[in-house]
Design a protein around this motif. Structure first.
Motif, PDB file in Angstrom:
ATOM      1  N   THR A 111       0.831  -1.219   0.000  1.00 52.68           N
ATOM      2  CA  THR A 111       0.000   0.000   0.000  1.00 52.68           C
ATOM      3  C   THR A 111       0.858   1.257   0.000  1.00 52.68           C
ATOM      4  O   THR A 111       1.706   1.437   0.883  1.00 52.68           O
ATOM      5  N   ASN A 151     -11.962   7.125   3.655  1.00 50.36           N
ATOM      6  CA  ASN A 151     -11.223   6.209   4.520  1.00 50.36           C
ATOM      7  C   ASN A 151     -10.058   5.597   3.749  1.00 50.36           C
ATOM      8  O   ASN A 151     -10.243   5.110   2.629  1.00 50.36           O
ATOM      9  N   ALA A 187      -7.380   7.283   2.768  1.00 48.83           N
ATOM     10  CA  ALA A 187      -6.782   8.224   1.817  1.00 48.83           C
ATOM     11  C   ALA A 187      -5.372   8.656   2.228  1.00 48.83           C
ATOM     12  O   ALA A 187      -4.615   9.183   1.412  1.00 48.83           O
ATOM     13  N   GLY A 188      -5.015   8.464   3.503  1.00 47.82           N
ATOM     14  CA  GLY A 188      -3.659   8.821   3.941  1.00 47.82           C
ATOM     15  C   GLY A 188      -3.613   9.943   4.977  1.00 47.82           C
ATOM     16  O   GLY A 188      -2.530  10.383   5.368  1.00 47.82           O
ATOM     17  N   LYS A 189      -4.758  10.398   5.455  1.00 46.91           N
ATOM     18  CA  LYS A 189      -4.806  11.547   6.372  1.00 46.91           C
ATOM     19  C   LYS A 189      -4.065  11.265   7.696  1.00 46.91           C
ATOM     20  O   LYS A 189      -3.250  12.054   8.140  1.00 46.91           O
ATOM     21  N   THR A 230      -1.874   9.077   8.294  1.00 47.24           N
ATOM     22  CA  THR A 230      -0.438   8.840   8.074  1.00 47.24           C
ATOM     23  C   THR A 230       0.322  10.169   8.099  1.00 47.24           C
ATOM     24  O   THR A 230       1.430  10.246   8.648  1.00 47.24           O
ATOM     25  N   TYR A 279       5.856   7.509  12.463  1.00 47.37           N
ATOM     26  CA  TYR A 279       6.423   6.940  11.239  1.00 47.37           C
ATOM     27  C   TYR A 279       7.446   7.919  10.664  1.00 47.37           C
ATOM     28  O   TYR A 279       7.258   9.138  10.772  1.00 47.37           O
ATOM     29  N   HIS A 321     -14.364  13.916   8.984  1.00 49.53           N
ATOM     30  CA  HIS A 321     -15.314  13.553   7.925  1.00 49.53           C
ATOM     31  C   HIS A 321     -16.569  14.406   8.039  1.00 49.53           C
ATOM     32  O   HIS A 321     -17.529  14.193   7.305  1.00 49.53           O
ATOM     33  N   GLY A 361     -11.243   4.129   9.728  1.00 53.95           N
ATOM     34  CA  GLY A 361     -12.598   3.972   9.203  1.00 53.95           C
ATOM     35  C   GLY A 361     -12.833   2.567   8.681  1.00 53.95           C
ATOM     36  O   GLY A 361     -13.921   2.001   8.833  1.00 53.95           O
ATOM     37  N   ASN A 362     -11.810   1.969   8.076  1.00 53.65           N
ATOM     38  CA  ASN A 362     -11.957   0.608   7.539  1.00 53.65           C
ATOM     39  C   ASN A 362     -12.033  -0.423   8.664  1.00 53.65           C
ATOM     40  O   ASN A 362     -12.753  -1.417   8.549  1.00 53.65           O
TER      41      ASN A 362
HETATM   42  N1  LIG Z   1       0.652   0.446  10.110  1.00 55.88           N
HETATM   43  C1  LIG Z   1       0.144   0.182   8.920  1.00 55.88           C
HETATM   44  N2  LIG Z   1       0.358  -1.013   8.324  1.00 55.88           N
HETATM   45  C2  LIG Z   1      -0.164  -1.305   7.115  1.00 55.88           C
HETATM   46  N3  LIG Z   1      -0.904  -0.452   6.379  1.00 55.88           N
HETATM   47  C3  LIG Z   1      -1.143   0.768   6.915  1.00 55.88           C
HETATM   48  C4  LIG Z   1      -0.647   1.134   8.200  1.00 55.88           C
HETATM   49  N4  LIG Z   1      -1.047   2.399   8.464  1.00 55.88           N
HETATM   50  C5  LIG Z   1      -1.787   2.796   7.408  1.00 55.88           C
HETATM   51  N5  LIG Z   1      -1.826   1.820   6.479  1.00 55.88           N
HETATM   52  C6  LIG Z   1      -2.541   1.889   5.188  1.00 55.88           C
HETATM   53  O1  LIG Z   1      -2.275   3.160   4.616  1.00 55.88           O
HETATM   54  C7  LIG Z   1      -3.435   3.691   3.987  1.00 55.88           C
HETATM   55  C8  LIG Z   1      -3.719   5.069   4.561  1.00 55.88           C
HETATM   56  O2  LIG Z   1      -4.125   4.919   5.905  1.00 55.88           O
HETATM   57  P1  LIG Z   1      -4.537   6.151   6.817  1.00 55.88           P
HETATM   58  O3  LIG Z   1      -4.777   5.611   8.181  1.00 55.88           O
HETATM   59  O4  LIG Z   1      -3.553   7.241   6.684  1.00 55.88           O
HETATM   60  O5  LIG Z   1      -5.921   6.594   6.144  1.00 55.88           O
HETATM   61  P2  LIG Z   1      -6.951   7.713   6.600  1.00 55.88           P
HETATM   62  O6  LIG Z   1      -7.136   8.652   5.458  1.00 55.88           O
HETATM   63  O7  LIG Z   1      -6.509   8.317   7.873  1.00 55.88           O
HETATM   64  O8  LIG Z   1      -8.280   6.857   6.799  1.00 55.88           O
HETATM   65  P3  LIG Z   1      -9.467   6.954   7.883  1.00 55.88           P
HETATM   66  O9  LIG Z   1     -10.344   8.070   7.433  1.00 55.88           O
HETATM   67  O10 LIG Z   1     -10.164   5.639   7.743  1.00 55.88           O
HETATM   68  O11 LIG Z   1      -8.845   7.143   9.216  1.00 55.88           O
HETATM   69  C9  LIG Z   1      -4.548   2.670   4.245  1.00 55.88           C
HETATM   70  O12 LIG Z   1      -4.698   1.872   3.085  1.00 55.88           O
HETATM   71  C10 LIG Z   1      -4.043   1.834   5.394  1.00 55.88           C
HETATM   72  O13 LIG Z   1      -4.541   0.519   5.327  1.00 55.88           O
END
Ligand SMILES: Nc1ncnc2c1ncn2[C@@H]1O[C@H](COP(=O)(O)OP(=O)(O)OP(=O)(O)O)[C@@H](O)[C@H]1O
Length: 519
Positions: A34, A56, A58-60, A62, A71, A217, A418-419
């Protein structure tokens, strides 16, 4: 532009708003297959509330976790105050004045509120430690009061509602007096009143020159608070703009979803002729008169109140999460008094608790194992579970619930917040035979996914299950429920049959104790 939206404040120290406080420059981050962030460049300025939106996964989060020192970027640089930094731990980030409130609550449940607030920032003892202790307690109380959260700081955190825990988590970050504060879905479990207090605090910090990053959201929150909005899609930053009074929720939704948002539909009328499956006794009206409520198969009933209103007590008693002699239940015509959620589940009452990290997921198990825990009896014969059947069912369910995942055998903690929530929702729905009890079911779920989860809930109700919903999201409660009970100070204020958006003001007045009709 920003000055027009702000409340009048005292003299503001000279701050260079043009100079970014924190920047990501060309940052990429990969987890296995990913690509969570793809060449993202984004600036966070002082004196600004910057909302980061996106579906959900999208990377927010992260982005937040890179700034927070959890990280390290695989590519690109993180800059603070114009210079590159390489954080190795959360402590490094904190030392530069950056604070984080993550989606998952990170409080120690057995420690007191006061101990939690000081966790990680204790100073060594010494001759003035008693004095400092008193000062710290006072400081902690003041921050909680500013958030409208007046609670006994000596009680263990586990005794607080999830909404109060969220406020304690925010208070803990505020006590660090950060220059940049990232809040990941801070309002997911807060009602209108709690949200109002939080927003006042955030505006005050912004006006004092702090940088606020809000991952959310909730588009209405964005309209109310944001100075700047950035939109993420599949790991890339796809849009970024300054807010102005001409931008309303529809405009932001359009930019967020590319105009592809399905229309929200209210739930159809109740099945008046279906059999009553659940009876709740022991409720009291505000005047003290007893109230007995029957819920029919196919009915979705909502409970609405501020944190501590008594609605959670009812949910916890019904789901077996807490014993509470105040209420008595009948399930399918028989007395129902569950010892715990497993006992309730065995009787056909399934429960999705709020606060997925502490109450719902098994972090060491895979996505598949987390999902199938409640389905093993359906998937196997004579005590043996067919691996093929389990994998096929997992794949079908994950796609039905729109879960974005790379490999069902990897730990569930690798899914975005979210997932993870969608997986828990699917699990709870799979084991509901008579009643599904939902507590904050769509916390952290993006707008499109939320609408489709609402459809899943309606489908389940149509199949003859009754749904009891506790959500701090009033729109969701109104759109989803056939009837809504409002709570104030442990009593039922009113019951709304087939509620509409026109009932919003009256519902809010009920739960704030301002509605004379409710007395
Ligand atoms: N520690 C991890 N190990 C494996 N995959 C990860 C990890 N952290 C995030 N991901 C993957 O990176 C992508 C972005 O995740 P992230 O948590 O940043 O999304 P988000 O936009 O914050 O979503 P949400 O709105 O659901 O919180 C996702 O596909 C997630 O599965």
């Amino acid at each position: 532009m920003q000055g027009e939206q702000r409340e009048a404040a005292g003299p503001v120290p000279a701050i260079d708003h043009a100079q970014a406080l924190v920047s990501l420059k060309g940052v990429s981050k990969r987890f296995g297959a990913t690509l969570a962030l793809n060449q993202v460049s984004i600036d966070f300025h002082p004196g600004e509330i910057h909302c980061v939106l996106g579906e959900n996964g999208a990377g927010k989060s992260t982005i937040g976790k890179i700034i927070g020192g959890l990280y390290a970027p695989d590519e690109g640089t993180l800059e603070v105050g114009g210079g590159g930094v390489a954080f190795k731990t959360i402590k490094d980030s904190r030392a530069r004045g950056l604070a984080m409130v993550f989606q998952e609550l990170s409080l120690a449940p057995d420690l007191s509120v006061r101990a939690n607030l000081r966790l990680g920032s204790q100073k060594a003892g010494g001759p003035f430690s008693l004095l400092r202790h008193a000062e710290e307690t006072e400081e902690a109380r003041a921050v909680l009061v500013s958030l409208g959260c007046e609670l006994d700081v000596e009680i263990p955190v586990r005794e607080l509602s999830v909404g109060s825990q969220q406020l304690v988590e925010i208070a803990k970050a505020l006590l660090q007096a950060p220059t940049l504060l990232i809040l990941d879905e801070p309002t997911a479990m807060l009602g209108a009143a709690e949200k109002g207090n939080l927003f006042k605090v955030l505006r005050g910090l912004r006006d004092a020159g702090k940088s606020l990053v809000l991952v959310t959201h909730h588009v209405d929150d964005v309209v109310e608070l944001a100075d700047r909005v950035s939109i993420m899609r599949n790991g890339s930053l796809v849009d970024s703009f300054l807010m102005h009074p001409g931008l309303d929720a529809n405009h932001i939704l359009e930019r967020l979803t590319g105009g592809k948002l399905p229309k929200a539909t209210p739930t159809d009328g109740r099945q008046e002729h279906s059999e009553e499956v659940l009876r709740i006794d022991g409720l009291r009206r505000r005047c003290g008169a007893p109230e007995s409520i029957g819920v029919r198969r196919g009915e979705i009933i909502g409970l609405y109140g501020v944190v501590g209103s008594g609605a959670e007590r009812l949910i916890h008693a019904l789901s077996g999460a807490a014993r509470c002699r105040e209420f008595q239940f009948e399930l399918a015509g028989r007395r129902f008094d569950p010892r715990d959620p497993a006992d309730a589940a065995a009787c056909g009452v399934s429960y999705l608790p709020a606060g997925r990290a502490s109450n719902g997921i098994f972090p060491s198990l895979s996505i598949r194992e987390n999902l199938c825990l409640s389905m093993l009896d359906r998937l196997g014969r004579y005590g043996f579970v067919s691996s093929n059947a389990e994998r096929a069912e997992t794949s079908r369910t994950l796609s039905h619930f729109g879960v974005k995942y790379a490999d069902m055998d990897l730990p569930i903690t690798g899914l975005s917040g979210g997932n993870q929530q969608k997986v828990l929702m699917a699990r709870a729905m799979a084991r509901a035979r008579h009643v599904l009890v939902l507590e904050e079911p769509t916390a952290g779920i993006d707008i499109s996914a939320k609408l489709s989860l609402h459809d899943r809930i309606r489908d389940l109700a149509q199949s003859g299950v009754c749904v009891v919903l506790l959500s701090s999201d009033l729109m969701e409660t109104i759109q989803l429920c056939h009837s809504v009970l409002t709570f104030y100070e442990g009593r039922v204020a009113q019951r709304y049959e087939n509620p509409t958006l026109g009932d919003q003001a009256e519902i809010v007045a009920d739960v704030l104790g301002q509605n004379s009709a409710a007395h």
